[in-house]
Scaffold this active site. Structure first.
Site, mmCIF file in Angstrom:
data_model
loop_
_atom_site.group_PDB
_atom_site.id
_atom_site.type_symbol
_atom_site.label_atom_id
_atom_site.label_comp_id
_atom_site.label_asym_id
_atom_site.label_seq_id
_atom_site.Cartn_x
_atom_site.Cartn_y
_atom_site.Cartn_z
ATOM 1 N N ASP A 51 -6.238 -5.343 10.672
ATOM 2 C CA ASP A 51 -7.299 -4.318 10.354
ATOM 3 C C ASP A 51 -8.536 -5.185 10.286
ATOM 4 O O ASP A 51 -9.552 -4.845 11.138
ATOM 5 C CB ASP A 51 -7.118 -2.863 9.676
ATOM 6 C CG ASP A 51 -6.569 -3.623 8.071
ATOM 7 O OD1 ASP A 51 -6.183 -4.679 8.434
ATOM 8 O OD2 ASP A 51 -6.390 -2.359 7.442
ATOM 9 N N LYS A 60 1.023 -1.310 0.210
ATOM 10 C CA LYS A 60 0.115 -0.127 -0.277
ATOM 11 C C LYS A 60 0.599 1.228 0.315
ATOM 12 O O LYS A 60 0.320 1.867 0.467
ATOM 13 C CB LYS A 60 -0.518 -0.226 1.204
ATOM 14 C CG LYS A 60 -1.753 -0.867 1.466
ATOM 15 C CD LYS A 60 -2.651 -0.879 2.217
ATOM 16 C CE LYS A 60 -2.569 -1.418 3.663
ATOM 17 N NZ LYS A 60 -3.762 -1.834 4.886
HETATM 18 P P1 ADP Z 1 -7.467 1.825 4.076
HETATM 19 O O1 ADP Z 1 -8.437 1.047 4.050
HETATM 20 O O2 ADP Z 1 -6.599 2.456 4.087
HETATM 21 O O3 ADP Z 1 -7.661 2.345 6.584
HETATM 22 P P2 ADP Z 1 -10.709 3.257 3.887
HETATM 23 O O4 ADP Z 1 -11.011 1.841 4.357
HETATM 24 O O5 ADP Z 1 -11.257 4.273 4.001
HETATM 25 O O6 ADP Z 1 -8.412 3.188 4.442
HETATM 26 O O7 ADP Z 1 -9.547 2.860 2.291
HETATM 27 C C1 ADP Z 1 -9.822 3.596 0.972
HETATM 28 C C2 ADP Z 1 -9.309 3.008 -0.156
HETATM 29 O O8 ADP Z 1 -11.366 2.916 0.322
HETATM 30 C C3 ADP Z 1 -9.534 3.856 -1.412
HETATM 31 O O9 ADP Z 1 -8.731 3.190 -2.307
HETATM 32 C C4 ADP Z 1 -10.226 4.857 -1.597
HETATM 33 O O10 ADP Z 1 -10.122 4.854 -2.772
HETATM 34 C C5 ADP Z 1 -11.798 4.160 -1.490
HETATM 35 N N1 ADP Z 1 -12.784 4.659 -1.387
HETATM 36 C C6 ADP Z 1 -12.775 5.826 -0.632
HETATM 37 N N2 ADP Z 1 -14.433 6.314 -1.057
HETATM 38 C C7 ADP Z 1 -14.813 5.795 -1.667
HETATM 39 C C8 ADP Z 1 -15.859 6.017 -2.361
HETATM 40 N N3 ADP Z 1 -16.991 6.884 -1.853
HETATM 41 N N4 ADP Z 1 -16.514 4.463 -2.489
HETATM 42 C C9 ADP Z 1 -15.840 4.034 -2.646
HETATM 43 N N5 ADP Z 1 -14.778 3.259 -2.505
HETATM 44 C C10 ADP Z 1 -14.139 4.656 -1.660
HETATM 45 MG MG MG Z 2 -8.797 1.636 7.297
#
Ligand code: ADP
Ligand code: MG
Length: 476
Positions: A198, A162
């Site tokens: 996570d 990532k």
């Molecule tokens: P992480 O997995 O990094 O903890 P998140 O769960 O917020 O964080 O996921 C981030 C990912 O979700 C990014 O790849 C982003 O492209 C995607 N993302 C963010 N907003 C949306 C949305 N509205 N719909 C679909 N995918 C989303």
């Molecule tokens: Mg997360």
């Protein structure tokens, strides 16, 4: 209105390009069989190079029972944001205060020392701001990168994913690195009690209010899953530990790597291969690249680029426009486009404006939305096939699956598509529920620390007939 011949042949051409995303049920069933084999391979004691799934035992032996109490720190690293949290647990009452800190790109690509010093400094500031300097604080660390765990608070980084690439961390115990940085940079009394990823945090958080929850999945930047496995099946587990109750452990599958040996090639498209080629980790995380938020927008963009190039979409587009820039079509656009339900295509048009596409027609909007629905449905179905494999394996009457991640949270159809497919793929009679888990990486990490203190106590009572004072949960 009947379609003209010209239109017909256009639609046939589009279909030929996107047909790889429309997979029959048999393809998902084949993926399930393969995944189950890989799960078993990963649990074998004699790990061979053929093992694709890490299947890390997490040393988390129990989900919460609701009696967890005390004041905990939690750290969340490996998602989009880096956060420090203060979690106060008291039965079902939970109070969380948190602060998000930035990790600059220079630190993400710098040295491990820089990274952990930065983290320690953020913790120091947070603890000072909350007037906790003198408090003894157990810490649960959500570190969402593949780690080989040797204990609940001993985790060696297997490799970065990532977008992180800090030098000198792979193969090292990240708890030790954090511990040393805390000593160097702060004067607070923090004991690192547990490292979780996570997926495990998500499972722990949801299991706090639901005893049927034994599977966790992340659908965010990455895609990963964990589940509660019987120790008898975990051949990589140390024998002596097998006698200590409970006879189970959460396994972090690291299933994002499923397919890295080529076994999923039968369902990959030319667009998946291109995404892979231009990624920072070519030929790694095959399954994740077909599902998660980090890649979905780019897959859609590549299909749109191809359709434009073949003159099946958009009459005139400037070669310099954003549509042709790698990584420029965000996965959140897919959600926005699919939330259009009428012929006005309000969101789709906004996205196309943002992508600097000019002179698009309503028909173009329809095609763009169609591509999004195909790519997201394949992702949802593939995630569903993975979960169905785990549900069938655990074979319990009622199973709750804890889910977290922005893709699942915000995509308008992901939940429904997943449910639909799981129903089709699980053994008849098994019931399931997908439940959005709240703050897995904060609450979940703190709960893991709390559960481990509870079990440590239990083990001491079992072995020595006493409760060690420092093992009792810490309360201000
Ligand atoms: P992480 O997995 O990094 O903890 P998140 O769960 O917020 O964080 O996921 C981030 C990912 O979700 C990014 O790849 C982003 O492209 C995607 N993302 C963010 N907003 C949306 C949305 N509205 N719909 C679909 N995918 C989303
Ligand atoms: Mg997360």
């Amino acid at each position: 209105m009947p379609a003209t011949n010209e239109q017909l042949s256009k639609y046939e051409k589009i279909e030929a390009i996107v047909k790889g995303f429309k997979l029959p049920a048999a393809a998902y069933k084949r993926a399930m069989t393969l995944l189950n084999q890989e799960l078993n391979n990963g649990l074998k004691s004699q790990k061979s190079n053929a093992t694709v799934l890490s299947m890390f035992p997490t040393f988390v032996r129990s989900t919460p029972d609701g009696s967890e109490k005390g004041e905990f720190l939690a750290l969340d690293l490996g998602g989009t944001n880096f956060r420090v949290l203060l979690v106060r647990l008291n039965g079902q009452e939970i109070d969380i205060q948190s602060k998000t800190y930035l990790i600059p790109q220079t630190i993400m690509l710098g040295t491990g020392t820089q990274l952990f010093d930065h983290i320690a400094e953020c913790i120091g500031k947070f603890v000072a701001e909350h007037d906790l300097i003198s408090h003894q604080l157990p810490l649960g660390f959500t570190f969402s990168f593949p780690c080989h765990q040797e204990g609940l608070a001993k985790a060696k980084l297997s490799h970065w994913t990532k977008g992180f690439r800090c030098e000198g961390v792979v193969g090292e115990d990240i708890c030790q690195l954090l511990h040393e940085a805390l000593k160097r940079r702060t004067n607070c009394k923090v004991e690192i009690v547990a490292v979780v990823n996570d997926a495990v945090g998500t499972l722990m958080s949801a299991a706090h209010g639901d005893r049927n929850c034994e599977i966790g999945i992340i659908l965010g930047t990455g895609c990963n899953a964990c589940y509660m496995e019987r120790l008898d099946n975990v051949h990589t587990w140390n024998k002596e530990e097998k006698d200590f109750q409970p006879k189970q452990v959460i396994i972090n599958t690291e299933w994002g790597a499923f397919g890295d040996n080529g076994c999923l090639d039968f369902m990959r498209t030319e667009f998946d291969r291109e995404v892979d080629t231009f990624s920072v980790n070519p030929s790694k995380q095959t399954h994740e690249k077909m599902i998660s938020g980090m890649y979905m927008g780019e897959i859609v963009r590549l299909v749109l680029e191809r359709l434009t190039h073949d003159q099946l979409l958009f009459r005139s587009v400037d070669r310099e426009c954003a549509l042709f820039e790698r990584g420029r079509f965000y996965t959140k656009y897919v959600s926005e486009i699919e939330s259009d339900t009428d012929e006005f295509f309000r969101h789709t048009k906004q996205v196309l404006d943002d992508m600097q596409v000019e002179n698009y027609t309503t028909e173009d909007c329809k095609i763009v939305k169609y591509v999004c629905t195909l790519v997201s449905a394949r992702a949802a179905f593939l995630a569903a096939a993975g979960l169905s494999t785990l549900i069938n394996r655990l074979n319990k009457q009622d199973m709750t699956i804890a889910v977290d991640g922005s893709l699942y949270r915000f995509h308008p159809r992901f939940h429904n598509l997943m449910c639909l497919k799981i129903k089709e793929l699980v053994k008849p009679g098994l019931k399931f529920r997908l439940s959005l888990s709240h703050d897995g990486s904060g609450k979940g990490a703190a709960l893991t620390a709390a559960v481990s203190l509870r079990l440590r106590n239990l083990k001491n009572v079992e072995e020595n007939g006493f409760t060690q004072p420092e093992m009792v949960s810490v309360k201000a």
